[in-house]
Write a protein that holds these residues in place. Structure first.
Motif, PDB file in Angstrom:
ATOM      1  N   UNK A 162      78.889  20.223  37.927  1.00 13.98           N
ATOM      2  CA  UNK A 162      78.407  21.455  38.555  1.00 13.98           C
ATOM      3  C   UNK A 162      78.665  22.708  37.743  1.00 13.98           C
ATOM      4  N   UNK A 163      78.947  22.552  36.441  1.00 14.17           N
ATOM      5  CA  UNK A 163      79.357  23.702  35.646  1.00 14.17           C
ATOM      6  C   UNK A 163      78.301  24.804  35.618  1.00 14.17           C
ATOM      7  N   UNK A 164      77.047  24.433  35.391  1.00 15.87           N
ATOM      8  CA  UNK A 164      75.996  25.440  35.251  1.00 15.87           C
ATOM      9  C   UNK A 164      75.784  26.214  36.554  1.00 15.87           C
ATOM     10  N   UNK A 165      75.620  25.502  37.686  1.00 19.10           N
ATOM     11  CA  UNK A 165      75.392  26.185  38.954  1.00 19.10           C
ATOM     12  C   UNK A 165      76.612  26.986  39.381  1.00 19.10           C
ATOM     13  N   UNK A 166      77.802  26.460  39.098  1.00 15.15           N
ATOM     14  CA  UNK A 166      79.025  27.191  39.434  1.00 15.15           C
ATOM     15  C   UNK A 166      79.095  28.491  38.650  1.00 15.15           C
ATOM     16  N   UNK A 167      78.724  28.454  37.371  1.00 13.34           N
ATOM     17  CA  UNK A 167      78.736  29.667  36.561  1.00 13.34           C
ATOM     18  C   UNK A 167      77.749  30.700  37.090  1.00 13.34           C
ATOM     19  N   UNK A 168      76.580  30.237  37.533  1.00 12.73           N
ATOM     20  CA  UNK A 168      75.593  31.168  38.090  1.00 12.73           C
ATOM     21  C   UNK A 168      76.155  31.869  39.328  1.00 12.73           C
ATOM     22  N   UNK A 169      76.867  31.131  40.173  1.00  9.69           N
ATOM     23  CA  UNK A 169      77.460  31.730  41.365  1.00  9.69           C
ATOM     24  C   UNK A 169      78.516  32.775  40.989  1.00  9.69           C
ATOM     25  N   UNK A 170      79.364  32.439  40.018  1.00 11.25           N
ATOM     26  CA  UNK A 170      80.422  33.382  39.607  1.00 11.25           C
ATOM     27  C   UNK A 170      79.826  34.652  39.000  1.00 11.25           C
ATOM     28  N   UNK A 171      78.819  34.471  38.152  1.00  6.23           N
ATOM     29  CA  UNK A 171      78.188  35.637  37.513  1.00  6.23           C
ATOM     30  C   UNK A 171      77.591  36.554  38.565  1.00  6.23           C
ATOM     31  N   UNK A 172      76.908  35.964  39.550  1.00 11.33           N
ATOM     32  CA  UNK A 172      76.286  36.770  40.606  1.00 11.33           C
ATOM     33  C   UNK A 172      77.339  37.558  41.377  1.00 11.33           C
ATOM     34  N   UNK A 173      78.428  36.909  41.777  1.00 12.73           N
ATOM     35  CA  UNK A 173      79.465  37.601  42.544  1.00 12.73           C
ATOM     36  C   UNK A 173      80.125  38.699  41.721  1.00 12.73           C
ATOM     37  N   UNK A 174      80.326  38.437  40.432  1.00 14.82           N
ATOM     38  CA  UNK A 174      80.973  39.415  39.570  1.00 14.82           C
ATOM     39  C   UNK A 174      80.174  40.718  39.517  1.00 14.82           C
ATOM     40  N   UNK A 175      78.873  40.615  39.654  1.00 15.52           N
ATOM     41  CA  UNK A 175      78.015  41.810  39.603  1.00 15.52           C
ATOM     42  C   UNK A 175      77.531  42.212  41.002  1.00 15.52           C
ATOM     43  N   UNK A 176      78.275  41.749  42.040  1.00 11.45           N
ATOM     44  CA  UNK A 176      78.037  42.120  43.433  1.00 11.45           C
ATOM     45  C   UNK A 176      76.622  41.771  43.902  1.00 11.45           C
ATOM     46  N   UNK A 177      76.180  40.585  43.480  1.00 20.26           N
ATOM     47  CA  UNK A 177      74.911  40.019  43.936  1.00 20.26           C
ATOM     48  C   UNK A 177      75.246  38.810  44.791  1.00 20.26           C
ATOM     49  N   UNK A 178      74.837  38.831  46.051  1.00 19.44           N
ATOM     50  CA  UNK A 178      75.246  37.802  47.004  1.00 19.44           C
ATOM     51  C   UNK A 178      74.172  36.724  47.111  1.00 19.44           C
ATOM     52  N   UNK A 179      74.491  35.552  46.596  1.00 17.18           N
ATOM     53  CA  UNK A 179      73.594  34.415  46.752  1.00 17.18           C
ATOM     54  C   UNK A 179      73.746  33.838  48.162  1.00 17.18           C
ATOM     55  N   UNK A 180      72.699  33.225  48.707  1.00 14.28           N
ATOM     56  CA  UNK A 180      72.816  32.641  50.052  1.00 14.28           C
ATOM     57  C   UNK A 180      73.830  31.500  50.056  1.00 14.28           C
ATOM     58  N   UNK A 181      74.468  31.271  51.196  1.00 19.33           N
ATOM     59  CA  UNK A 181      75.474  30.212  51.288  1.00 19.33           C
ATOM     60  C   UNK A 181      74.856  28.840  51.029  1.00 19.33           C
ATOM     61  N   UNK A 182      73.564  28.674  51.270  1.00 13.83           N
ATOM     62  CA  UNK A 182      72.911  27.383  51.020  1.00 13.83           C
ATOM     63  C   UNK A 182      72.935  27.027  49.540  1.00 13.83           C
ATOM     64  N   UNK A 183      72.952  28.041  48.666  1.00 11.34           N
ATOM     65  CA  UNK A 183      72.977  27.786  47.221  1.00 11.34           C
ATOM     66  C   UNK A 183      74.247  27.044  46.835  1.00 11.34           C
ATOM     67  N   UNK A 184      75.381  27.427  47.443  1.00  7.05           N
ATOM     68  CA  UNK A 184      76.647  26.769  47.135  1.00  7.05           C
ATOM     69  C   UNK A 184      76.619  25.310  47.564  1.00  7.05           C
TER      70      UNK A 184
END
Length: 530
Positions: free
Chosen positions: A359-381
């Motif tokens: 899950x490295x790639x998708x996990x990194x996308x989630x971290x990058x989004x949160x770091x820049x205060x962009x909230x991905x939907x919980x379904x993405x996780x």
């Protein structure tokens, strides 16, 4: 009154375990009430505390293990070790529930020793009167009441944090609590699990090597479920299958999950090693369908395009699609988000599965989004966790499998399938009809705008955003300044009154002191810095 007392007692029990396991330190390490580097020791304490707290908190830990945007890597890794293995409840209770729900004459043999015992249910092997080998899944007595109590406590705690912590608001703790409740309610209702099992079985019908246990109806109730008995073992690296057969199984298994997520929009959301069994005839059995993920059509289509963009290493498309899925605010830094995507996405392109962490790639996308205060939907996780678990099973079967190539192949097929479906006459003309009304009014509206522009009567309105936040801030500032002036006035007046009456002066000093302490308390519990 009794309900409040029970909730208070449970809250005290949770607090005691939290104190014993030093969970305040954990909150600092994960960034909720401070900023402290994450440690393995803190992660272990967190996992052990969740196991001690029981069913609801075990499920919370499992849900958090899919959120690398919320927790550091060491916590994600440790939560992956959560053990939902508890002592079985008495066999007499199992017999009672079986008798009450499906009767005595249905089962001719019921094994007293459970095949598995977890916090929600336990499973026993049985023989039906018609000679079929089955397993009976029985819900643990009292678990529904315990979950209701724990969810009540969690809602109260989350409500408190959400009002007082900006970090809690950014981490969407309220949405996390709601998602936890949805998942638990689904897993507690075996009627829903039976429907889920049959739904996934229909999706797997196209794959000869993937099977789902058959639901034995009418023996299904809210607290009891009878399923076909499938004999097999957990998938391990020493599976003993021929290399060609193992590679085919791995490809079919991973493709099946891509299709569930991107084409059906309904997917088996918990394919960990305990829920995937290698049968005696060399097939894969998908077990335990209490938890399904569901996506609306728009999210499902966007996700298909996103997987294809990741496989094709197209950073701009990945960024645009993620932003279309997410919630952005005035504080979101979209340019920095896109810049970081350009730097990090190429790392995963054309690399074999063996070289990519789960899950490295998708996990990194989630971290990058949160770091820049962009909230991905919980379904993405949840999707990220599901695909991570699926590729983990695939790795055990075929370490040489390249999931990126599979995603690209499957996504292209799925996009063509989606386009073909949208071009079907019924759907195409239905969509076209809904657009015709707006299109027919377009020329008239353009003419009206041109006429007003020519006459100089065209008005453009600008609506400011976030005025409620600004108004709240101004009121807070005004209230604090006013309270400060009152405190200062009381202190000066009390000092002057000391010459006239010591009692009045003392009362004034006490009142100003209390008001000052109250102001300090309000400042401390308000989100933000002092």
């Amino acid at each position: 009154m009794a309900k409040r007392f029970t909730r208070a007692r449970r809250a005290l029990e949770v607090t005691r375990i939290a104190r014993n396991r030093r969970l305040v330190r954990v909150l600092r390490e994960i960034g909720v009430v401070g900023d402290r580097p994450a440690t393995r020791e803190g992660a272990v304490e967190f996992r052990v505390a969740l196991e001690q707290l029981g069913t609801t908190y075990l499920k919370l830990g499992q849900l958090l293990s899919s959120r690398p945007d919320l927790l550091p890597d060491v916590y994600i890794e440790e939560l992956g070790k959560l053990v939902d293995d508890v002592p079985p409840f008495p066999f007499a209770e199992v017999e009672r529930i079986v008798q009450e729900d499906i009767g005595d004459d249905t089962i001719v043999k019921l094994e007293p020793e459970p095949l598995a015992a977890a916090s929600i249910a336990q499973i026993h092997e049985a023989l039906l009167a018609d000679g079929r080998d089955v397993v009976i899944k029985v819900r643990r007595p009292g678990v529904v009441e315990q979950v209701d109590l724990d969810l009540d406590v969690i809602r109260s705690a989350v409500g408190f944090l959400d009002k007082r912590s900006e970090t809690a608001q950014l981490l969407q703790l309220r949405a996390l609590a709601e998602e936890l409740e949805v998942h638990l309610r689904a897993e507690l209702d075996f009627v829903e699990e039976a429907s889920n099992t049959e739904l996934i079985a229909r999706q797997m019908a196209d794959y000869d090597d993937l099977i789902v246990p058959k639901v034995i109806r009418p023996y299904v109730t809210e607290r009891l479920l009878v399923l076909e008995r499938i004999r097999g073992e957990r998938v391990t690296a020493d599976h003993g299958l021929p290399a060609e057969q193992a590679a085919r199984l791995a490809r079919d298994f991973f493709r099946a999950y891509i299709r569930q997520v991107t084409l059906a929009g309904v997917y088996h959301a918990d394919p960990h090693r305990g829920n995937v069994s290698l049968t005696n005839d060399g097939r894969l059995a998908l077990l335990d369908h209490g938890l399904l993920g569901r996506l609306d059509d728009e999210t499902r289509t966007t996700l298909s395009l996103l997987l294809l963009a990741i496989a094709g290493n197209r950073s701009d498309d990945v960024g645009a699609l993620l932003l279309s899925l997410s919630l952005t605010t005035l504080d979101s830094n979209e340019p920095a988000f896109l810049h970081e995507l350009h730097r990090k996405l190429p790392r995963y392109h054309w690399r074999p599965l063996a070289e990519i962490s789960t899950g490295e790639a998708l996990a990194d996308l989630q971290r990058i989004a949160l770091r820049h205060e962009i909230r991905l939907p919980t379904s993405f996780a949840l999707i990220g966790k599901t695909l991570s678990q699926a590729d983990s099973i695939a790795r055990l079967l075929d370490p040489e499998l390249d999931p990126i190539a599979l995603i690209e192949q499957e996504s292209l097929k799925l996009i063509f399938a989606e386009a073909e479906e949208r071009l079907e006459p019924d759907r195409f003309f239905g969509t076209l009809l809904t657009q015709l009304a707006s299109l027919s009014r377009l020329p008239r509206r353009v003419a009206e705008v041109a006429e007003r522009l020519e006459a100089g009567t065209l008005k453009v309105g600008v609506v400011p955003t976030d005025l409620e936040g600004t108004e709240h801030m101004l009121r807070s500032v005004a209230n604090r300044v006013g309270a400060s002036l009152i405190v200062v006035g009381l202190l000066i007046a009390s000092a002057l009154m000391a010459r006239v009456s010591h009692a009045v002066a003392l009362a004034g000093f006490c009142l100003s002191g209390l008001l000052g302490l109250y102001m300090v308390w309000r400042i401390i519990r308000t989100p933000g810095e002092l």
